[in-house]
Every structure is written in structure tokens, then in C-alpha cells.
Design a protein around this motif. Structure first.
Motif, PDB file in Angstrom:
ATOM      1  N   ASN A  57       7.133   8.864  -9.921  1.00  0.00           N
ATOM      2  CA  ASN A  57       6.608   8.551 -11.244  1.00  0.00           C
ATOM      3  C   ASN A  57       7.479   9.123 -12.360  1.00  0.00           C
ATOM      4  O   ASN A  57       7.404   8.673 -13.503  1.00  0.00           O
ATOM      5  N   GLU A 107       0.824  -1.210   0.000  1.00  0.00           N
ATOM      6  CA  GLU A 107       0.000   0.000   0.000  1.00  0.00           C
ATOM      7  C   GLU A 107       0.856   1.258   0.000  1.00  0.00           C
ATOM      8  O   GLU A 107       0.449   2.292  -0.540  1.00  0.00           O
ATOM      9  N   LEU A 134       2.605   6.065  -5.776  1.00  0.00           N
ATOM     10  CA  LEU A 134       2.128   6.237  -7.153  1.00  0.00           C
ATOM     11  C   LEU A 134       1.048   7.314  -7.228  1.00  0.00           C
ATOM     12  O   LEU A 134       1.081   8.207  -8.080  1.00  0.00           O
ATOM     13  N   ARG A 135       0.081   7.220  -6.331  1.00  0.00           N
ATOM     14  CA  ARG A 135      -1.037   8.166  -6.358  1.00  0.00           C
ATOM     15  C   ARG A 135      -0.608   9.581  -6.000  1.00  0.00           C
ATOM     16  O   ARG A 135      -1.164  10.555  -6.515  1.00  0.00           O
ATOM     17  N   ASP A 136       0.408   9.687  -5.133  1.00  0.00           N
ATOM     18  CA  ASP A 136       0.887  11.007  -4.711  1.00  0.00           C
ATOM     19  C   ASP A 136       1.885  11.601  -5.697  1.00  0.00           C
ATOM     20  O   ASP A 136       2.375  12.715  -5.488  1.00  0.00           O
ATOM     21  N   GLY A 137       2.212  10.839  -6.731  1.00  0.00           N
ATOM     22  CA  GLY A 137       3.146  11.349  -7.728  1.00  0.00           C
ATOM     23  C   GLY A 137       4.588  11.332  -7.277  1.00  0.00           C
ATOM     24  O   GLY A 137       5.424  12.063  -7.823  1.00  0.00           O
ATOM     25  N   ARG A 138       4.919  10.476  -6.316  1.00  0.00           N
ATOM     26  CA  ARG A 138       6.304  10.387  -5.843  1.00  0.00           C
ATOM     27  C   ARG A 138       7.008   9.234  -6.560  1.00  0.00           C
ATOM     28  O   ARG A 138       6.663   8.081  -6.368  1.00  0.00           O
ATOM     29  N   PRO A 155       8.595   4.792  -7.460  1.00  0.00           N
ATOM     30  CA  PRO A 155       7.643   4.697  -6.355  1.00  0.00           C
ATOM     31  C   PRO A 155       7.995   3.608  -5.343  1.00  0.00           C
ATOM     32  O   PRO A 155       7.739   3.750  -4.145  1.00  0.00           O
ATOM     33  N   VAL A 181       1.532   1.917  -3.567  1.00  0.00           N
ATOM     34  CA  VAL A 181       0.336   2.477  -4.206  1.00  0.00           C
ATOM     35  C   VAL A 181       0.185   3.950  -3.834  1.00  0.00           C
ATOM     36  O   VAL A 181      -0.112   4.809  -4.687  1.00  0.00           O
ATOM     37  N   ARG A 182       0.409   4.249  -2.566  1.00  0.00           N
ATOM     38  CA  ARG A 182       0.295   5.641  -2.099  1.00  0.00           C
ATOM     39  C   ARG A 182       1.308   6.542  -2.795  1.00  0.00           C
ATOM     40  O   ARG A 182       0.995   7.675  -3.190  1.00  0.00           O
TER      41      ARG A 182
END
Length: 403
Positions: free
Chosen positions: A67, A55, A61-65, A281, A58-59
Motif C-alpha cells: 500500500n 483474492e 491490501l488488507r495486510d498492508g503489503r 499489492p 485483496v489479502r
């Protein structure tokens, strides 16, 4: 010129790599797929690691760290976590800004270290059997591999290093020692006395040492001691590890190097022209993984020790000679009690005979005859999978030798 003609008579693949061919892991994994056999050949778990670490990826990736391209040395969060890990577990202090480098797994770290530190003709002393990428990386760097063989002792069920043989292997052309402990494939964990002797030799002969310690947390009834902690060794040791084995996310390919700044700078100079950067990520997630409580690492060890015992005991009941490992994912076996002595033939026939895939240890040797009767099985699988594999392997004793 006809379309099918080749402009030169020289083969496409350069001669340094031509001798290696396709890895045994690719061959045996393809055999497992074709036959539907249980794959105890390659060392990867059949379940993912901690949910909170997945997770965390995933976090990120979603936070743009991560990428986009991460920093060349690795994200600061992971470099700091690696330095904290070395201090927490071994009392080794490293500057995260100048003495830590993040790599695409330990395999890239090994390749970059050897490409950076070797000149053509330099000799590299390595313990055999050795992980197969060592030989290829030494060859790509133009080095000369000098194997020192770990000797099996059937009486104790272990392998041992002959320190005198190691000392005799060092010449005026030796540049470095390539060390792996906990050791794949034998499961040997080098003792404090053995490591102390290696350290004394390295200091006496002014050698660099590259240590592959990816199985550092997978030790059973033994102690993993980093060579960098011995007198005179910090300044001459490149220590390599990775997240894949410790956290069961082998596909993420997050590894690292810790070493004094001049050595890290050298390795980074080679690494930047390999992958440049990788695993953006996932680096943030592994930074969190390295800070998991001690209970995680103890539970991992306890779980794998139980699986080791399940497989080792089952293999012994099936008629194999068994070398019970003190570390890693792997059990080495002797097939001679089964009436066999050719590990290649045995492993290539095993999926059809009883639906299990293993790896012949001879692929990890320069002296192929030394490894001919030995076969490696991986126990980093679910207990039900291991129990089924043991059940299938027990049919061997009644089948007799085949030609």
C-alpha cells in the motif's frame, strides 16, 4: 498579451510524438461505446482471471503489503517468482536480486529499455506489423526505426520472416533488434530456426536484442522459445513479459524484465524516472499467480485455442481470408475476398454495418500499403460474445462493397 494568444508559434506537442496522434485503440473503443458494437478491437478479456489470485490481491491490501511505495526493483516475492518461472518453463537462470526488474506492465518495460539503451541516431530493427507503442518509444528515445516486414502467405494462412531481409536491414548504425514473439498482431510464433538465425546475426554484429514475450503462454500447436536461451544471447538480451495476458488481469499493469545485471541496471535507471514504482499489492498477487500449477497454463491455452477456432472459422464462413494464429489473442484477416481493400474505411464503417469493432492492421506498419487490406480481431472474449459477433459478421457477404 490576450488570454487566447500563444507565446510561441511552435505546436505544444513535440515533433517526435506529433506524428502518432491518438491511438487507434482509443478511436475504435470510443466507436464501440458510441454504437454499442461488440468490441473485438482491443486485446483485453471480458472476464477476470483466477479467483484465488484476485483474492491474493485483496489479502495483500488488507495486510498492508504494497500500500506504500514498494522497492524500486519490485517486491522480493515477485522477483523471486519471476526467476523461478524462467527456470521452470525455459531452464533460464536469473538472480532475482540483480537480474529481474518489475515494471508497470510490458509497455513501461519496453519504453524504459529503449530509453536506456538507445542514443539519438541509433537504429532499431523491428518486425512490422508491430505493436504501436514500439514506434512511439523508439521516437521518444531519439532512435531510428528500421522495419522488416513479416510476409503473409495466403496458401498456408501464416506469416513468415525473411531472415535475409532482416540481415540486410542491419547497418553500422544498428544498436538493437526489437523482437516480438508470439507476435502481435499476426499471431506468428517464430521457429527455432528463425530464432537461431536472429541469434547468430546479433552475435556476429554485436547487437542488443529486446524481446517482448507477453504472449509466451498463449501458443497453439507451437512452441515458444525465448531468444535468451540461444548461444551467446543471454548477455545481450532484455526479455520482457507481463501478467496481464497470462492471468487476465490487464488492468493491474504488472510486467517485468529479465536480463544480465548490467542491462537490468541500465533499464532501471530509465524506469525510475517514469513510474518509479507501481502496482504494489498486485505484485504480491502475481507472485502467487506465477506459481500456479501447470494445469492452469494448459487450461488457459486450451480455452483460448477453442475461442480462436470459433472466431477464425466464423470469419472464414463470413467471407474473410483468415490467417490462423499460432499464438496471441488475435486473428488477422484479409478483407479483399469481401471486395474491400481499405482496412481503415472498413473498420470505421463496420460498427454501423454489423455492430462489430476491429482494428486495421495498417496502423502497425511503416509501409502502410503492406497492411492496407488486413484487419485484426481479438478472440479473448466469452464464447457467447464471439458467437454473436460471428453471426453479425456473416451479414457482410450479402451487403456488397460500399464507398
Amino acid at each position: 498579451m490576450a488570454a487566447t494568444e500563444h507565446p510561441t508559434q511552435r505546436p505544444p506537442l513535440n515533433r517526435r510524438l506529433a506524428v502518432f496522434g491518438t491511438t487507434i485503440f482509443a478511436e475504435m473503443s470510443a466507436l464501440a461505446t458510441r454504437t454499442g458494437a461488440i468490441n473485438l478491437g482491443q486485446g483485453f478479456p471480458d472476464t477476470d482471471g483466477p479467483e484465488e489470485i484476485r483474492e491474493a490481491a485483496v489479502r495483500a491490501l488488507r495486510d498492508g503489503r504494497g500500500n506504500q511505495y514498494p522497492p524500486g526493483p519490485g517486491v522480493p516475492e515477485l522477483r523471486t517468482a519471476v526467476a523461478e518461472h524462467q527456470q521452470r518453463w525455459y531452464g533460464l537462470g536469473y538472480d532475482p536480486d540483480s537480474e529481474v526488474l518489475v515494471t508497470a506492465g510490458a509497455t513501461e518495460a519496453i519504453a524504459a529499455s529503449l530509453l536506456a539503451l538507445l542514443e539519438p541516431g541509433d537504429e532499431v530493427v523491428a518486425l512490422e506489423p508491430y505493436y504501436d507503442s514500439y514506434a512511439a518509444c523508439i521516437a521518444m528515445a531519439g532512435g531510428t526505426r528500421v522495419p522488416v516486414t513479416l510476409r503473409p502467405d495466403a496458401g498456408s494462412g501464416t506469416y513468415h520472416l525473411d531472415v535475409d531481409e532482416l540481415r540486410a536491414a542491419v547497418t553500422d548504425r544498428t544498436r538493437l533488434i526489437l523482437l516480438n514473439t508470439p507476435h502481435n498482431p499476426t499471431g506468428t510464433v517464430l521457429t527455432r530456426d528463425e530464432l537461431s538465425a536472429i541469434a547468430e546475426l546479433a552475435c556476429e554484429r554485436d547487437l542488443l536484442v529486446v524481446t517482448d514475450e507477453v504472449y509466451e503462454h498463449l501458443v497453439f500447436g507451437a512452441e515458444h522459445i525465448p531468444l535468451a536461451g540461444f548461444p551467446g544471447m543471454r548477455e545481450r538480451t532484455v526479455t520482457i513479459s507481463s501478467a496481464g495476458k497470462t492471468f487476465s488481469f490487464t488492468g493491474w499493469k504488472v510486467g517485468w524484465v529479465t536480463a544480465p545485471a548490467p542491462l537490468v541496471n541500465a533499464v532501471r535507471s530509465a524506469k525510475q524516472f517514469l513510474t518509479y514504482v507501481s502496482s504494489g499489492p498486485f505484485q504480491y498477487a502475481i507472485a502467487e499467480a506465477l506459481r500456479l500449477p501447470d494445469s492452469y497454463f494448459h487450461a488457459l491455452r486450451t480455452d483460448l485455442e477453442a475461442k480462436r477456432d470459433l472466431l477464425a472459422d466464423g470469419l472464414r464462413e463470413a467471407g474473410f481470408g483468415v490467417f490462423r494464429p499460432a499464438g496471441t489473442y488475435f486473428v488477422t484477416t484479409d478483407i479483399r475476398p469481401l471486395g474491400e481493400d481499405d482496412g481503415f474505411a472498413f473498420c470505421r464503417a463496420l460498427p454501423e454495418r454489423c455492430g462489430v469493432v476491429a482494428i486495421p492492421n495498417a496502423v502497425f506498419y511503416d509501409h502502410r500499403d503492406q497492411g492496407a487490406p488486413f484487419v485484426r480481431f481479438a478472440f479473448c472474449k466469452g464464447e457467447q460474445v464471439l458467437a454473436e459477433a460471428v453471426s453479425r459478421l456473416k451479414s457482410l457477404a450479402s451487403q456488397g462493397r460500399w464507398s
